[in-house]
Design an enzyme around this catalytic site. Structure first.
Site, PDB file in Angstrom:
ATOM      1  N   TYR A  38      35.525 -23.949  45.130  1.00  0.00           N
ATOM      2  CA  TYR A  38      35.900 -25.364  45.136  1.00  0.00           C
ATOM      3  C   TYR A  38      35.757 -25.931  43.727  1.00  0.00           C
ATOM      4  O   TYR A  38      35.195 -26.992  43.505  1.00  0.00           O
ATOM      5  CB  TYR A  38      35.012 -26.109  46.143  1.00  0.00           C
ATOM      6  N   GLY A  39      36.280 -25.149  42.740  1.00  0.00           N
ATOM      7  CA  GLY A  39      36.456 -25.698  41.387  1.00  0.00           C
ATOM      8  C   GLY A  39      37.686 -26.589  41.438  1.00  0.00           C
ATOM      9  O   GLY A  39      38.152 -26.962  42.512  1.00  0.00           O
ATOM     10  N   GLN A  41      40.790 -25.926  41.024  1.00  0.00           N
ATOM     11  CA  GLN A  41      41.919 -25.368  41.777  1.00  0.00           C
ATOM     12  C   GLN A  41      41.634 -25.349  43.275  1.00  0.00           C
ATOM     13  O   GLN A  41      42.467 -25.750  44.087  1.00  0.00           O
ATOM     14  CB  GLN A  41      42.254 -23.947  41.299  1.00  0.00           C
ATOM     15  N   HIS A 124      45.453 -16.477  39.668  1.00  0.00           N
ATOM     16  CA  HIS A 124      45.436 -15.902  38.330  1.00  0.00           C
ATOM     17  C   HIS A 124      45.547 -14.390  38.509  1.00  0.00           C
ATOM     18  O   HIS A 124      44.932 -13.839  39.433  1.00  0.00           O
ATOM     19  CB  HIS A 124      44.104 -16.268  37.661  1.00  0.00           C
ATOM     20  N   SER A 270      62.136 -41.916  13.202  1.00  0.00           N
ATOM     21  CA  SER A 270      62.781 -42.410  11.980  1.00  0.00           C
ATOM     22  C   SER A 270      63.503 -41.256  11.289  1.00  0.00           C
ATOM     23  O   SER A 270      63.137 -40.082  11.461  1.00  0.00           O
ATOM     24  CB  SER A 270      61.714 -42.981  11.035  1.00  0.00           C
TER      25      SER A 270
HETATM   26  N1  NAP Z   1      41.138 -24.463  36.056  1.00  0.00           N
HETATM   27  C1  NAP Z   1      42.426 -24.537  36.320  1.00  0.00           C
HETATM   28  O1  NAP Z   1      42.997 -25.596  36.306  1.00  0.00           O
HETATM   29  C2  NAP Z   1      43.197 -23.298  36.687  1.00  0.00           C
HETATM   30  C3  NAP Z   1      44.596 -23.283  36.519  1.00  0.00           C
HETATM   31  C4  NAP Z   1      45.326 -22.200  37.021  1.00  0.00           C
HETATM   32  C5  NAP Z   1      44.640 -21.130  37.598  1.00  0.00           C
HETATM   33  N2  NAP Z   1      43.266 -21.140  37.679  1.00  0.00           N
HETATM   34  C6  NAP Z   1      42.581 -20.016  38.334  1.00  0.00           C
HETATM   35  O2  NAP Z   1      42.078 -20.481  39.577  1.00  0.00           O
HETATM   36  C7  NAP Z   1      40.853 -19.806  39.910  1.00  0.00           C
HETATM   37  C8  NAP Z   1      39.748 -20.845  40.128  1.00  0.00           C
HETATM   38  O3  NAP Z   1      39.557 -21.557  38.921  1.00  0.00           O
HETATM   39  P1  NAP Z   1      38.800 -22.981  38.886  1.00  0.00           P
HETATM   40  O4  NAP Z   1      38.941 -23.482  37.474  1.00  0.00           O
HETATM   41  O5  NAP Z   1      39.217 -23.805  40.014  1.00  0.00           O
HETATM   42  O6  NAP Z   1      37.312 -22.584  39.222  1.00  0.00           O
HETATM   43  P2  NAP Z   1      36.051 -22.324  38.283  1.00  0.00           P
HETATM   44  O7  NAP Z   1      35.607 -23.632  37.733  1.00  0.00           O
HETATM   45  O8  NAP Z   1      36.367 -21.246  37.310  1.00  0.00           O
HETATM   46  O9  NAP Z   1      35.034 -21.799  39.391  1.00  0.00           O
HETATM   47  C9  NAP Z   1      34.339 -22.703  40.174  1.00  0.00           C
HETATM   48  C10 NAP Z   1      34.003 -22.170  41.552  1.00  0.00           C
HETATM   49  O10 NAP Z   1      33.497 -20.830  41.522  1.00  0.00           O
HETATM   50  C11 NAP Z   1      32.242 -20.832  42.205  1.00  0.00           C
HETATM   51  N3  NAP Z   1      31.460 -19.697  41.678  1.00  0.00           N
HETATM   52  C12 NAP Z   1      31.373 -19.298  40.378  1.00  0.00           C
HETATM   53  N4  NAP Z   1      30.603 -18.190  40.316  1.00  0.00           N
HETATM   54  C13 NAP Z   1      30.218 -17.888  41.574  1.00  0.00           C
HETATM   55  C14 NAP Z   1      29.428 -16.856  42.152  1.00  0.00           C
HETATM   56  N5  NAP Z   1      28.899 -15.898  41.394  1.00  0.00           N
HETATM   57  N6  NAP Z   1      29.234 -16.874  43.490  1.00  0.00           N
HETATM   58  C15 NAP Z   1      29.780 -17.843  44.267  1.00  0.00           C
HETATM   59  N7  NAP Z   1      30.530 -18.844  43.780  1.00  0.00           N
HETATM   60  C16 NAP Z   1      30.749 -18.865  42.442  1.00  0.00           C
HETATM   61  C17 NAP Z   1      31.666 -22.209  41.968  1.00  0.00           C
HETATM   62  O11 NAP Z   1      30.697 -22.514  42.962  1.00  0.00           O
HETATM   63  P3  NAP Z   1      29.335 -23.351  42.630  1.00  0.00           P
HETATM   64  O12 NAP Z   1      29.726 -24.779  42.467  1.00  0.00           O
HETATM   65  O13 NAP Z   1      28.506 -23.083  43.804  1.00  0.00           O
HETATM   66  O14 NAP Z   1      28.818 -22.786  41.328  1.00  0.00           O
HETATM   67  C18 NAP Z   1      32.931 -23.060  42.124  1.00  0.00           C
HETATM   68  O15 NAP Z   1      33.234 -23.285  43.487  1.00  0.00           O
HETATM   69  C19 NAP Z   1      40.580 -18.863  38.738  1.00  0.00           C
HETATM   70  O16 NAP Z   1      41.143 -17.598  39.038  1.00  0.00           O
HETATM   71  C20 NAP Z   1      41.343 -19.509  37.590  1.00  0.00           C
HETATM   72  O17 NAP Z   1      41.697 -18.589  36.571  1.00  0.00           O
HETATM   73  C21 NAP Z   1      42.545 -22.201  37.245  1.00  0.00           C
END
Ligand code: NAP
Length: 372
Positions: A38-39, A41, A124, A270
């Site tokens: 729940y980052g 994305q 990704h 310009s």
């Molecule tokens: N950021 C973007 O806008 C974007 C754009 C396109 C694609 N993507 C891809 O989308 C995917 C998610 O990216 P994101 O940016 O949304 O997320 P992120 O910020 O990279 O990850 C956050 C999530 O991962 C969890 N997490 C991290 N380490 C963990 C572990 N060891 N065990 C359990 N949970 C863990 C966190 O939970 P806690 O809160 O509990 O730590 C949180 O829910 C990735 O593959 C990324 O490359 C991202």
């Protein structure tokens, strides 16, 4: 669906009209989508799917920041919010949206709970394309698909709420059910994509890592810094250097380029600016090109992903990151940046609740502030 040929390449584009609500329901009606992570994305995609009528549940480690955020957003423990293994068991589509380093760490848990015919979904190509580094090798009895929004997860949600969309690429790495492609396309539309274009896991990750290190964030900041430093060393004030480097770009020119294209921008500035920009862009391209060649090589040979996995798996990751960001935040350029942003009239209006120049009360400013 539209097909076009540019630069000798034929491409097909899938639009929302190719997956109207009735068709979306037919493809996803019997699916339960378990969004693991729940980052930005996971949050954006799950809320958009929920609003689009898809059956969605969330899988997270208990007690983390994401768990609290999910509770705030109305996900209910035991009904739509579970620990990761339970969410994977309940889902038929597993959207694997942990951080890329987290995906490597949690893979044994996911692998153990996948069922025949599930779709394993990524945003990704990282985990699959670099499986020699991540160990993420999917069993042969599941579909492996990708939908990668070409924008921040924050924009995925924000544009959806505004009735707009973020374009996304999609790919099929493994089709065990014969439905992998239609599942990917339906999910791509359900998460709110503007249009979808096809790629492979490898091409997605090579272009994405190059783009974010390059023009999207790394290179652009490097260019801004170079110009800001030269202006400051030549006696220009911080606000003059910042306005001429960042504020004018982000507030005026980049949105116009986004709306109308580069030739329009050149035609609508310009004649002095136009002549200079047309004379200088090739020198900047030639100076940057070897750096981009080096960058692409390091992405392709796995140097960049090894660095990401090593740095982002360190126990001190968050403290190290905060130290680096503090340095940026406290640098002269971004201290003046913060000041300049705070002086934008719409933010002043929001802060003081005053009537804005357009005669509307500070509501728009407040909403804008909240969204950021
Ligand atoms: N950021 C973007 O806008 C974007 C754009 C396109 C694609 N993507 C891809 O989308 C995917 C998610 O990216 P994101 O940016 O949304 O997320 P992120 O910020 O990279 O990850 C956050 C999530 O991962 C969890 N997490 C991290 N380490 C963990 C572990 N060891 N065990 C359990 N949970 C863990 C966190 O939970 P806690 O809160 O509990 O730590 C949180 O829910 C990735 O593959 C990324 O490359 C991202």
């Amino acid at each position: 669906m539209k097909t076009f040929r540019i630069g000798g390449v034929a491409e097909k584009i899938i639009e929302r009209s190719d997956m109207p609500p009735a068709k979306l329901k037919k493809v996803l009606g019997r699916e339960t989508v378990a969004v693991v992570g729940y980052g930005v994305q996971g949050r954006g995609q799950s809320l958009n799917m929920r609003d689009n009528g898809v059956r969605v549940l969330i899988g997270l480690r208990k007690g983390g920041a994401s768990w609290r955020l999910a509770l705030n957003d109305g996900w209910k423990p035991g009904t739509t919010l579970f620990d990761i293994p339970e969410a994977v068991r309940r889902g038929t589509v597993i959207q694997y949206l942990l951080s890329d380093a987290g995906q490597k760490e949690q893979w044994p848990v996911i692998r153990e709970n996948l069922k025949e015919g599930d779709a394993l979904y990524f945003s990704h190509g990282f985990s699959i394309a670099y499986r020699d580094q991540t160990g993420v090798v999917a069993p042969p009895n599941v579909d492996v698909i990708l939908v990668a929004p070409k924008g921040s997860g924050t924009t995925v949600r924000r544009h959806f709420l505004e009735g707009r969309g973020i374009n996304a690429s999609f790919a099929v790495h493994q089709d065990c059910t014969g439905r992998a492609r239609e599942r990917a396309i339906a999910l791509g539309i359900a998460i709110g994509s503007g249009f979808l274009f096809e790629t492979t896991f490898e091409r997605e990750v090579f272009s994405d890592l190059t783009g974010e290190r390059g023009v999207l964030m790394g290179a652009i900041y490097g260019l801004w810094l170079a110009q800001y430093e030269v202006l400051r060393e030549r006696g220009h004030s911080p606000s003059e250097a910042f306005n001429e480097t960042v504020e004018e770009a982000t507030q005026s020119l980049y949105p116009l380029i986004g709306e109308n294209g580069m030739d329009w921008m050149y035609a609508n500035c310009s004649t002095t600016a136009q002549r200079g920009a047309l004379d200088w862009f090739e020198r900047f391209r030639d100076a940057a090109r070897p750096v981009f060649e080096d960058l692409y090589g390091k992405v392709k040979d796995g140097t960049e992903t090894r660095r990401v996995l090593e740095a982002n798996s360190r126990p001190t990751y968050r403290q190290d990151l905060e130290r680096e960001l503090k340095e940026v935040r406290e640098s002269e350029m971004w201290r003046i940046g913060a000041l300049v942003r705070s002086l934008r009239p719409e933010r002043q209006g929001a802060k003081k609740g005053k009537t804005t120049a357009t005669g509307k009360a500070g509501k728009a400013g407040k909403a804008g502030k909240k969204r950021r």
